[in-house]
Design an enzyme around this catalytic site. Structure first.
Site, PDB file in Angstrom:
ATOM      1  N   TYR A  50       0.815  -1.209   0.095  1.00  0.00           N
ATOM      2  CA  TYR A  50       0.093  -0.185   0.064  1.00  0.00           C
ATOM      3  C   TYR A  50       0.976   1.346  -0.036  1.00  0.00           C
ATOM      4  CZ  TYR A  50      -3.739  -3.105   1.593  1.00  0.00           C
ATOM      5  OH  TYR A  50      -4.703  -4.132   1.646  1.00  0.00           O
ATOM      6  N   HIS A 119      -0.202 -12.084   1.731  1.00  0.00           N
ATOM      7  CA  HIS A 119      -1.359 -11.021   0.992  1.00  0.00           C
ATOM      8  C   HIS A 119      -2.181 -11.888  -0.427  1.00  0.00           C
ATOM      9  CE1 HIS A 119      -1.973  -6.580  -0.057  1.00  0.00           C
ATOM     10  NE2 HIS A 119      -3.107  -7.268  -0.035  1.00  0.00           N
ATOM     11  N   PRO A 199     -15.910  -4.240   2.725  1.00  0.00           N
ATOM     12  CA  PRO A 199     -17.199  -4.458   3.211  1.00  0.00           C
ATOM     13  C   PRO A 199     -17.910  -3.567   2.682  1.00  0.00           C
ATOM     14  CG  PRO A 199     -15.809  -3.208   4.718  1.00  0.00           C
ATOM     15  CD  PRO A 199     -15.060  -3.581   3.592  1.00  0.00           C
ATOM     16  N   LEU A 200     -17.875  -2.503   1.926  1.00  0.00           N
ATOM     17  CA  LEU A 200     -18.957  -1.736   1.494  1.00  0.00           C
ATOM     18  C   LEU A 200     -18.928  -1.427  -0.056  1.00  0.00           C
ATOM     19  CD1 LEU A 200     -18.670   1.301   4.253  1.00  0.00           C
ATOM     20  CD2 LEU A 200     -20.652  -0.629   3.673  1.00  0.00           C
ATOM     21  N   GLY A 201     -18.238  -2.749  -0.582  1.00  0.00           N
ATOM     22  CA  GLY A 201     -18.322  -2.858  -2.035  1.00  0.00           C
ATOM     23  C   GLY A 201     -17.514  -1.642  -2.648  1.00  0.00           C
ATOM     24  N   ARG A 202     -16.349  -1.379  -2.308  1.00  0.00           N
ATOM     25  CA  ARG A 202     -15.392  -0.247  -2.824  1.00  0.00           C
ATOM     26  C   ARG A 202     -16.428   1.009  -2.770  1.00  0.00           C
ATOM     27  NH1 ARG A 202     -13.891  -4.720  -5.138  1.00  0.00           N
ATOM     28  NH2 ARG A 202     -11.570  -5.307  -4.787  1.00  0.00           N
ATOM     29  N   GLY A 203     -17.140   1.150  -1.865  1.00  0.00           N
ATOM     30  CA  GLY A 203     -17.850   2.368  -1.524  1.00  0.00           C
ATOM     31  C   GLY A 203     -19.362   2.340  -2.262  1.00  0.00           C
ATOM     32  N   PHE A 204     -19.491   1.649  -3.242  1.00  0.00           N
ATOM     33  CA  PHE A 204     -20.820   1.376  -3.820  1.00  0.00           C
ATOM     34  C   PHE A 204     -21.758   1.430  -2.915  1.00  0.00           C
ATOM     35  CE2 PHE A 204     -23.885   0.687  -7.192  1.00  0.00           C
ATOM     36  CZ  PHE A 204     -23.173   1.247  -8.265  1.00  0.00           C
TER      37      PHE A 204
END
Length: 317
Positions: A50, A119, A199-204
Site C-alpha cells: 500500500y 497477501h 465490506p462496502l463494495g469499494r464505496g458503492f
C-alpha cells in the site's frame, strides 16, 4: 466499543477495524487514525504494497501508520501483509518473508506485528514452507499471529495444519458473497477469524456514488467491471433498495451493510477503509443497528448471492 476474538489463540480486536489502504500520507489521515483509537477501534489494517507506487517506495502506508502510532502503539492491533510484488507475482518463500517482515517492522517503527498475512498465495512455494516460516517468526517474537488473504480452502487447511491461523482476509459484502459457499463454513469449522475487506463494495454500497462521473478521473474503480456501463446501472438498482430499507430503519446504507456483515457470525470483523473521521464515525454506527430475522430475510431478497453485475476485478470472468 464492542470487541470480537479472531481465531482460537486469543486475539481480541474491535468489532470493526479500519482499513488504511487509500489513506494519503498527510495530517488528515493521522487525525483519522487518532480518532479511530479515541473511539476504541483497535484493528488497523495495512500492507507493505500500500502506497508503493514505485519499487523503492514499498511501505509507504506502513510508514504513515507507524508515524500516527508514535506514543500510542499499545492501543493498536497492527495487521499488515507481505507477498504482492510489482513484477515477480506473489511471493511466499522463506527468504522473501524474512526480508519483508524486517522491512515492515522498520516502516511501522515497531518491534512486533500483531497479525501478519500472506497477501496472496505463492504458486511456486508450498504453503507448508510459508506457514513454517511464519511460525518461526512467531517464536522469534517478530509477529504474534498468522493470517492468509484470498486463499483457497485447500491452502487454508494445509497452512492451518502447520500453525494455527488466526484470520483469513477475503472480500465479502452484500455484493461479493462467494465466500459463503466454502470459505465461511471452513473458517468456522477450524476456528479461524474472518476479516472482510471492501465490506462496502469499494464505496458503492454507501449510496454516495450515483453515476460513473462521480468517480474522479484518476480513480482506480473506473477500471472495475462493476462500475462500468450496464453493470453500474444494474448494481445501482440494488443499492437503491438497500438505501430505502436503511431509511426505514433510520440508519445510513453503509451502516445497514456493515450490520448485515456483523450478523453473519461472531468471528467476522470487517475493515471498512476511509480517509475521513466523519465517515469512520458513521461506519461505527453500524454497531448500534439491530437486524431482526425479518430484516435479514428482506436483505436476502434485495441482495442475494450473485446479484452483483460484473466481475470483482478487471480481467476476471
Amino acid at each position: 466499543m464492542h470487541t470480537r476474538t479472531l481465531g482460537n489463540e486469543g486475539l481480541s480486536v474491535s468489532a470493526l477495524g479500519l482499513g488504511t489502504m487509500m489513506m494519503p500520507d498527510n495530517e488528515e489521515s493521522v487525525r483519522t487514525i487518532h480518532g479511530a483509537l479515541d473511539l476504541g477501534v483497535t484493528l488497523l489494517d495495512t500492507a507493505d504494497i500500500y502506497g508503493a507506487f514505485e519499487q523503492q517506495r514499498f511501505g509507504g502506508n506502513e510508514r504513515l501508520l507507524g508515524h500516527a502510532l508514535k506514543g500510542r502503539r499499545d492501543q493498536a492491533v497492527i495487521a499488515t501483509k507481505f507477498g504482492i510484488t510489482h513484477t515477480q507475482g506473489p511471493k511466499g518463500d522463506p527468504a522473501y518473508i524474512k526480508k519483508s517482515v524486517d522491512a515492515s517492522l522498520y516502516h511501522l517503527g515497531t518491534d512486533y506485528i500483531d497479525l501478519y498475512y500472506q497477501h496472496r498465495p505463492d504458486p511456486n512455494t508450498p504453503i507448508e514452507e510459508t506457514a513454517g516460516t511464519l511460525a518461526d517468526l512467531v517464536k522469534e517474537g517478530k509477529i504474534r499471529y498468522i493470517g492468509l488473504s484470498e486463499a483457497s480452502p485447500e491452502l487454508i487447511r494445509r497452512a492451518h495444519a502447520v500453525h494455527p491461523l488466526t484470520a483469513l482476509q477475503t472480500e465479502y459484502s452484500l455484493w461479493s458473497r462467494e465466500v459463503e459457499d466454502e470459505i465461511l463454513p471452513l473458517v468456522k469449522e477450524l476456528g479461524i477469524g474472518f476479516v472482510p475487506y471492501s465490506p462496502l463494495g469499494r464505496g458503492f454500497l454507501t449510496g454516495q456514488i450515483k453515476s460513473f462521473e462521480d468517480l474522479p478521473e484518476d480513480d482506480y474503480r473506473r477500471h472495475y467491471p462493476r462500475f462500468q456501463g450496464e453493470n453500474f446501472t444494474r448494481n445501482l438498482e440494488v443499492v437503491s433498495l438497500i438505501g430505502q430499507m436503511a431509511a426505514e430503519k433510520g440508519c445510513a446504507p453503509a451502516q445497514l451493510a456493515l450490520a448485515w456483515l456483523l450478523a453473519q457470525g461472531e468471528q467476522i470483523v470487517p475493515i471498512p477503509g476511509t480517509k475521513r473521521l466523519e465517515r469512520l464515525q458513521e461506519n461505527l454506527g453500524a454497531l448500534q443497528v439491530t437486524l431482526t430475522a425479518e430484516d435479514l430475510a428482506r436483505i436476502e431478497q434485495i441482495s442475494p448471492q450473485g446479484i452483483a453485475a460484473g466481475a470483482r476485478y478487471p480481467g476476471q470472468n
